[in-house]
Scaffold this motif. Structure first.
Motif, PDB file in Angstrom:
ATOM      1  N   VAL A  78       1.037  -1.209  -0.040  1.00 21.38           N
ATOM      2  CA  VAL A  78      -0.054  -0.072  -0.129  1.00 21.38           C
ATOM      3  C   VAL A  78       1.037   1.318   0.004  1.00 21.38           C
ATOM      4  O   VAL A  78       0.448   2.237  -0.601  1.00 21.38           O
ATOM      5  N   LEU A  79       1.750   1.097   0.853  1.00 20.56           N
ATOM      6  CA  LEU A  79       2.836   2.211   0.758  1.00 20.56           C
ATOM      7  C   LEU A  79       3.341   2.605  -0.457  1.00 20.56           C
ATOM      8  O   LEU A  79       3.363   3.777  -1.072  1.00 20.56           O
ATOM      9  N   ALA A 131       1.913   6.868  -6.872  1.00 20.57           N
ATOM     10  CA  ALA A 131       0.552   7.493  -7.190  1.00 20.57           C
ATOM     11  C   ALA A 131       1.078   9.054  -6.821  1.00 20.57           C
ATOM     12  O   ALA A 131       0.761   9.784  -7.850  1.00 20.57           O
ATOM     13  N   TYR A 132       1.609   9.198  -5.811  1.00 16.97           N
ATOM     14  CA  TYR A 132       2.088  10.624  -5.499  1.00 16.97           C
ATOM     15  C   TYR A 132       3.148  11.165  -6.675  1.00 16.97           C
ATOM     16  O   TYR A 132       2.913  12.224  -7.107  1.00 16.97           O
ATOM     17  N   THR A 184       1.745  11.683  -9.959  1.00 14.15           N
ATOM     18  CA  THR A 184       0.897  12.895  -9.954  1.00 14.15           C
ATOM     19  C   THR A 184       1.780  14.217 -10.135  1.00 14.15           C
ATOM     20  O   THR A 184       1.476  14.988 -11.011  1.00 14.15           O
ATOM     21  N   VAL A 185       2.684  14.312  -9.211  1.00 12.28           N
ATOM     22  CA  VAL A 185       3.844  15.181  -9.195  1.00 12.28           C
ATOM     23  C   VAL A 185       4.403  15.154 -10.655  1.00 12.28           C
ATOM     24  O   VAL A 185       4.433  16.376 -11.462  1.00 12.28           O
ATOM     25  N   SER A 186       4.854  14.451 -11.049  1.00 12.19           N
ATOM     26  CA  SER A 186       5.472  14.391 -12.698  1.00 12.19           C
ATOM     27  C   SER A 186       4.518  14.878 -13.533  1.00 12.19           C
ATOM     28  O   SER A 186       4.903  15.724 -14.434  1.00 12.19           O
ATOM     29  N   VAL A 187       3.347  14.403 -13.668  1.00 13.89           N
ATOM     30  CA  VAL A 187       2.315  14.951 -14.588  1.00 13.89           C
ATOM     31  C   VAL A 187       2.021  16.636 -14.498  1.00 13.89           C
ATOM     32  O   VAL A 187       2.031  17.226 -15.239  1.00 13.89           O
TER      33      VAL A 187
END
Length: 53
Positions: free
Chosen positions: A19-20, A26-27, A30-33
């Motif tokens: 999960v981590l 995902a984090y 998202t930051v990359s996009v």
């Protein structure tokens, strides 16, 4: 019974790690996009990608 508790503990720890990793992936995704979309475009920045002769 302690062997069963240990196995459950290992499964729980493995699940927490998975999960981590998923949350971190995902984090960072998202930051990359967002950095690509909101970042300064190099095409209009006046910088050349070609070496100067």
């Amino acid at each position: 019974m302690s062997g069963l508790r240990t196995a459950r503990g290992l499964v729980g720890e493995s699940l927490e790690i998975l999960v981590l990793r998923a949350v971190l992936l995902a984090y960072w995704g998202t930051v990359s996009v967002l950095s690509r979309r909101c970042g300064k475009s190099s095409a209009t920045g006046g910088e050349s990608v070609r070496p100067h002769p």
